[in-house]
Design a protein around this motif. Structure first.
Motif, PDB file in Angstrom:
ATOM      1  N   GLY A   1       0.837  -1.209   0.000  1.00 18.76           N
ATOM      2  CA  GLY A   1       0.000   0.000   0.000  1.00 18.76           C
ATOM      3  C   GLY A   1       0.863   1.247   0.000  1.00 18.76           C
ATOM      4  O   GLY A   1       0.657   2.152  -0.806  1.00 18.76           O
TER       5      GLY A   1
ATOM      6  N   LYS B   1       2.420   2.315  -3.057  1.00 15.64           N
ATOM      7  CA  LYS B   1       1.409   2.706  -4.032  1.00 15.64           C
ATOM      8  C   LYS B   1       1.250   1.733  -5.195  1.00 15.64           C
ATOM      9  O   LYS B   1       0.884   2.128  -6.297  1.00 15.64           O
TER      10      LYS B   1
ATOM     11  N   PRO C   1      -5.248   4.438   5.439  1.00 14.67           N
ATOM     12  CA  PRO C   1      -4.981   4.294   3.993  1.00 14.67           C
ATOM     13  C   PRO C   1      -3.477   4.379   3.762  1.00 14.67           C
ATOM     14  O   PRO C   1      -2.909   5.464   3.663  1.00 14.67           O
TER      15      PRO C   1
ATOM     16  N   PHE D   1      -1.549   4.005   1.348  1.00 17.13           N
ATOM     17  CA  PHE D   1      -1.010   4.614   0.136  1.00 17.13           C
ATOM     18  C   PHE D   1      -0.968   6.127   0.205  1.00 17.13           C
ATOM     19  O   PHE D   1      -0.442   6.769  -0.681  1.00 17.13           O
ATOM     20  N   THR D   2      -1.543   6.712   1.230  1.00 16.98           N
ATOM     21  CA  THR D   2      -1.537   8.172   1.304  1.00 16.98           C
ATOM     22  C   THR D   2      -1.356   8.621   2.751  1.00 16.98           C
ATOM     23  O   THR D   2      -1.768   9.697   3.159  1.00 16.98           O
TER      24      THR D   2
ATOM     25  N   GLY E   1     -13.145   4.325   2.249  1.00 16.71           N
ATOM     26  CA  GLY E   1     -11.935   4.112   1.468  1.00 16.71           C
ATOM     27  C   GLY E   1     -11.442   2.697   1.630  1.00 16.71           C
ATOM     28  O   GLY E   1     -12.224   1.787   1.901  1.00 16.71           O
TER      29      GLY E   1
ATOM     30  N   SER F   1      -6.043   1.787  -3.614  1.00 18.45           N
ATOM     31  CA  SER F   1      -6.242   3.227  -3.734  1.00 18.45           C
ATOM     32  C   SER F   1      -7.321   3.599  -4.739  1.00 18.45           C
ATOM     33  O   SER F   1      -7.738   4.747  -4.818  1.00 18.45           O
TER      34      SER F   1
ATOM     35  N   PHE G   1     -10.611   5.237  -3.097  1.00 14.19           N
ATOM     36  CA  PHE G   1     -10.400   6.387  -2.233  1.00 14.19           C
ATOM     37  C   PHE G   1     -10.738   7.641  -3.015  1.00 14.19           C
ATOM     38  O   PHE G   1     -10.040   8.007  -3.942  1.00 14.19           O
TER      39      PHE G   1
ATOM     40  N   ASP H   1     -10.866  11.374  -3.013  1.00 12.44           N
ATOM     41  CA  ASP H   1     -10.374  12.552  -2.300  1.00 12.44           C
ATOM     42  C   ASP H   1     -11.442  13.603  -2.015  1.00 12.44           C
ATOM     43  O   ASP H   1     -11.571  14.086  -0.899  1.00 12.44           O
TER      44      ASP H   1
END
Lengths: 410, 378, 260
Positions: free
Chosen positions: A75, A78, A278, A280-281, A385, A390, A393, A395
């Protein structure tokens, strides 16, 4: 001027403070990865779920690797959608747990996965105290690798665990010992378990003290810090390096507390985080909130590794600790825990991350949101999410909800 | 007492003078779950929840939910109790591991505990006599249903699949002498029909083998029609499959075997013995039910699937996946791979209780049937 | 920005329409504007600003501007962005302080907001993922029934026995309705069924926040009399609607701007 103060000046522009202990963490985890590789080559590696009674295999000289943690790495790098895609090509639905999909995907194409995938396992040890999916996930991996699966069955509890329940789980322990003996040609000793249990307990104690230090204002740790720092407590319980790290972490945390330094520069709003983050972020997300003065002194995920083995009857302790993890106790217990954290850590509100992949953790949030708000009087929001995938998710939708929540505090 | 999960302890419930009645997901239920369940909750549980929220749930004094079978059902049980606090909810937590006697003892104690809760809630104590009657009833039902399954393997046209599904459903909805006799009568009629075509022995042999979970190549009559389809899946309503088949214009004769929870798995659960501790008996019976994917043992399930498609001359396998069902969706690729290895055509059928995509599913089914060719050597 | 001001500007930049309000510190609306957003939010915002200036006869330079809505971050000259949740809450509170629960149904999303005693929200629920329960759902239904969106409500009100539409998803509901038309159901009944389903979804969202009367409705869909009729029945409550339900977001933004 202290060293910390000097560092302060260099990182003036950043809204968050870097932990010195992070470099030790990286070292330890790297060593751990390499040991896992070596163990695999010697035929002494098992993959385990994060809630597995890992003290038993460690006692018996079996190294362990954590596909869930590897999922977090996937994750963070990414590549979640890509690696999950490898599993989806095999026919696994996108609706399934993204840890499982990414694990299956990386077993299929290790060469296309971060760090060339996890080292090959000789056994797959699943404990369903974190969810019922793990058995099926490990079954799939077993098909692909040939490694046998073992299920440590901890049926979900409701309140006090009845004796027939405990007896059944105790049988699981005995069965596990037998399985490991046969599979790895090794033996069990209660003496050694006590020693491993002590090491595990020491690390947990140090970790817990760092967690509790976040009751201070400002909070010395933000949740992103804890999500990284939790790696050893998940993957290295029962070993010395875990103690080494948590000692260093605690020292740094205590330093921050005594100097009134927070994990973020400008702490104005303290919130509870619920569920897996999350990956990945993780930095962008939490530092973005930090820039608005939002810190997370507590979360339900990192607070879930808190039970140590103790007492005269160690096997009984294994049963008790591993049957009663946060995710195995039902909705009421989750609500109680969240309310407790909100009170203890003086929190102004909460964010529940509804991880699509994780039914065990996330189903029930719509109800628990209401209950927690009712009982604590603080506002909260549910955002949707995933922890690895990803693609799930959005934004804009998330920002709107977060903004609206934060506007309530002005 | 309504129950949701297939392996309910029918005999125990009946021993308390209550009627266990299967509560199923049904099409045509307007969604009413959004306040309590996210969309990624299993579609089956969402349908059940919507029924309750819409006051469309069939009347019952209590509901039995399972624990340790899947995360949707586990959570939904908890959520249900918060949203409908006046409902009487019981929970039976199943063992999931291959732990032999330890699992039996555990489940027996769980059943004992359930029995005590039922007595406390309704003031009806456990009756040995009613237990014996119940055991006799379920034995009668299963025996007749097993035979019908075997009969349809040999001669699918001897009884429509929809009729078999209806007979089973009637019993599960209302397990009494009447529904048991209905299926026994059907079984008797089919026996006669098969005797006339000299297929009775063949059918009986298959029944024995299915009970023992060990098959040998079935002796099928000459000119047995093709294609022969088997269908696998979890908590799928056989009635929904019939509806899809009918809508797609596929003859029911094509379906020679199902491996569903509310079909095969329930029917081929071994009977519980009388004359010993009833809770131990029922626990053993439940834990010996075939193919349960919520338990350890993928290898065994795949071996059995291979057995079925190889020995029962199956040309095509349909693997159903309930929308957002973890057990179904995790197992489907393995089932598909195993069947393909055995030379069988496989189709995946994503399905939900509302049959939202009915049209497209029908087309898929039709195309699948059209592309299957009979296995060589028949 | 040291000059004390008694005028504030609120811009609500939605995906379909952009609204603007000029308000003074007593809450009096000095000018209002509504334009189609079209392809460019900044251009629509400029257009609204020009109209506000013209209508009020005032010079707008230097006045505080708060933007809200879908396109709130796309306008450079805004001083602050605030979510629609807070803005609708403030806007409705200024028009009717008795309202404690607000339901806003727009073209793309629906929201339910619990308004606190000072006009700020204390809780909310949002449906922005699923078009069922938003104006989009009714647009789809209008298209299938071959009537204009403005005629859909009155058509529905003519029915005394609404059809049942059980699909939770707009895509599937569309197929369901096509099926019903095929079997000869009356268009009025289908239209009523669509509104009933829509109201049901919105009511469910409202119940998640907790029903507190009196209930207010805003947003473009609030202008639809059939929607209000069925929602009122579902909630078992009368509904209060401001005169210009599409402007409450901009009004709230303007009020917040004045307070700056």
């Amino acid at each position: 001027m202290t060293t910390l103060g000097q560092e302060e000046r260099h990182t003036e522009e950043k809204v968050y403070r870097q932990l010195r202990a992070n470099s030790l963490l990286q070292e330890i985890m790297l060593r751990y990865m390499m040991e896992g590789q070596a163990a695999s080559e010697q035929g002494k590696l098992a993959w385990v779920t994060s809630g597995f009674p890992v003290e038993i295999p460690v006692t018996m000289g079996v190294n362990v690797s954590y596909p869930e943690q590897y999922g977090a790495i996937i994750g963070s790098q990414k590549v979640g959608p890509e690696i999950c895609g490898f599993a989806e090509e095999l026919g696994y639905s996108q609706e399934l747990c993204s840890y499982a999909r990414s694990s299956i995907g990386s077993v299929r194409y290790p060469e296309k996965s971060p760090l060339d995938g996890l080292p090959k396992p000789q056994a797959l040890l699943a404990c369903n105290n974190i969810c019922g999916t793990v058995l099926r996930w490990y079954d799939a991996v077993s098909q692909m690798t040939g490694a046998p699966v073992f299920l440590f069955d901890t049926p979900p509890t409701e309140g006090d665990q009845p004796s027939h329940h405990r007896e059944y789980v105790r049988q699981s322990v005995l069965r596990l010992i037998d399985f490991l003996s046969r599979t790895f040609h090794t033996s069990f000793s209660e003496e050694r378990l006590r020693k491993v249990g002590e090491l595990s307990g020491e690390a947990i104690d140090l970790w817990t003290r760092s967690l509790k230090a976040c009751r201070n204002r400002p909070s010395p740790l933000n949740c992103a810090d804890r999500f990284l720092a939790m790696a050893p407590i998940v993957a290295l319980r029962g070993t010395e390096p875990a103690i080494e790290f948590y000692q260093a972490l605690l020292e740094e945390v205590q330093e921050r507390v005594s100097q009134g330094l927070g994990a973020i520069r400008d702490e104005r709003i303290r919130l509870l985080w619920d569920d897996i983050p999350p990956w990945f972020t993780i930095f962008r997300f939490f530092n973005g909130l930090a820039a608005r003065g939002v810190v997370f002194p507590a979360d339900t995920y990192t607070h879930a590794w808190s039970g140590s083995l103790a007492g005269a009857d160690l096997l009984d302790s294994v049963v008790s600790v591993y049957s009663n993890v946060y995710l195995n106790k039902g909705l009421e217990a989750k609500v109680d825990k969240m309310c407790e954290l909100i009170k203890e850590y003086s929190l102004d509100g909460f964010i529940m991350f509804s991880v699509r992949s994780c039914k065990r953790y996330s189903l029930g949030q719509l109800v628990s949101k209401e209950l927690v708000m009712e009982r604590t009087g603080v506002p909260g929001v549910v955002i949707e999410g995933d922890m690895v995938d990803s693609r799930l998710f959005n934004d804009a939708q998330i920002q709107t909800r977060l903004d609206a929540l934060l506007e309530m505090f002005l | 007492m309504g129950y949701v999960y297939p392996h309910a302890p029918l005999e125990i419930i009946m021993a308390h003078g209550l009627t266990p009645t299967l509560v199923r997901a049904r099409p045509g239920i307007a969604g009413a779950f959004e306040a309590s369940l996210q969309t990624f909750a299993c579609s089956y549980t969402r349908n059940l929840f919507s029924q309750r929220a819409n006051d469309q749930m069939p009347a019952s004094s209590a509901l039995l939910f399972p624990g340790n079978t899947c995360d949707s059902l586990l959570n939904v049980g908890d959520i249900w109790r918060v949203r409908f606090p006046d409902d009487i909810i019981f929970r039976l937590t199943y063992p999931a591991a291959n732990q032999g006697e330890a699992a039996v003892h555990y489940l027996a104690d769980e059943l004992r505990s359930l029995s005590q809760s039922i007595e406390a809630a309704f003031g009806r104590p456990f009756s040995e006599e009613e237990f014996r009657d119940a055991a006799g009833l379920t034995r009668q039902f299963r025996s007749a249903a097993q035979f019908l399954y075997a009969a349809r393997v040999v001669s699918p046209q001897v009884l429509r699949y929809s009729k078999l599904a209806a007979l089973i459903h009637t019993f599960l909805l209302s397990p009494d002498q009447k529904s048991a006799n209905e299926i026994t009568n059907a079984s008797t009629q089919v026996q006669r029909a098969l005797a006339r075509s000299r297929l009775l022995d063949s059918a009986k042999k298959i029944q024995e083998q299915l009970i023992k979970r060990h098959l040998t190549p079935a002796a099928l009559p000459h000119g047995a029609k093709s294609p022969r389809i088997a269908i696998a899946g979890g908590m799928i309503d056989p009635g929904a499959i019939v509806a899809l088949f009918n809508a797609a214009g596929i003859p029911e004769d094509a379906l020679v075997m199902d491996l569903f929870s509310f079909g095969f798995k329930t029917v081929f659960t071994p009977p519980c013995e009388v004359g010993r501790d009833p809770f131990d008996s029922v626990a053993r019976s439940i834990l010996a039910s075939p193919l349960e994917p919520t338990q350890e043992g993928l290898g065994v399930r795949l071996a059995f699937l291979k057995d079925v498609v190889t020995n029962l001359a199956v040309d095509g396998l349909i693997v159903c996946e309930q929308s957002f069902c973890d057990p179904d969706e995790f197992e489907a690729p393995s089932l598909e791979a195993e069947a393909s290895k055995s030379g069988v055509a496989v189709m995946r059928l994503p399905i939900d209780p509302e049959l939202s995509d009915r049209e497209r599913l029908g087309v898929r089914l039709q195309s699948f049937l059209e592309t299957i060719s009979p296995r060589s050597g028949r | 920005m040291a000059r004390r001001t008694t005028i504030g500007i609120g811009l609500d930049i939605g995906s379909t329409t952009t609204k603007g309000i000029l308000v003074d510190s007593s809450g009096t609306v000095l000018a209002a504007s509504l334009v189609t957003t079209g392809a460019s939010a900044p251009i629509a915002a400029r257009h609204v600003m020009d109209e506000l200036s013209q209508t009020s006869g005032k010079e707008l330079t230097g006045l505080p501007i708060i933007t809200t809505g879908y396109g709130r971050t796309s306008v450079e000259f805004a001083h602050e962005t605030v979510t629609e949740i807070t803005c609708h809450s403030m806007g409705v509170h200024s028009l009717n302080p008795d309202i404690r629960l607000l339901i806003d149904v727009g073209g793309q999303d629906s929201k339910v907001i619990r308004i606190g005693p000072n006009g700020r929200p204390t809780d909310f629920e949002l449906n922005d993922k699923c078009s069922a329960g938003t104006g989009r759902f009714l647009e789809v239904m209008a298209r299938v029934l071959e009537v204009s969106i403005d005629d859909l409500g009155p058509l529905a009100l003519r029915s005394t026995s609404p059809s049942t539409i059980s699909s939770t998803c707009t895509v599937f509901a569309e197929s369901e309705v096509v099926g019903r038309i095929g079997t000869g159901a009356a268009p009025a009944d289908i239209a009523a069924g669509a509104h009933l389903a829509m109201a049901g979804k919105v009511a469910t969202l409202a119940k998640r926040v907790g029903l507190v009367t009196p209930v207010g409705v805003t947003g473009g869909v609030a202008l639809n009399p059939a929607f209000r009729h069925y929602l009122s029945k579902q909630l078992n409550s009368s509904l209060w609607m401001p005169d210009k339900p599409q402007l409450t977001g901009a009004l709230g933004a303007a009020i917040l701007a004045v307070k700056r």
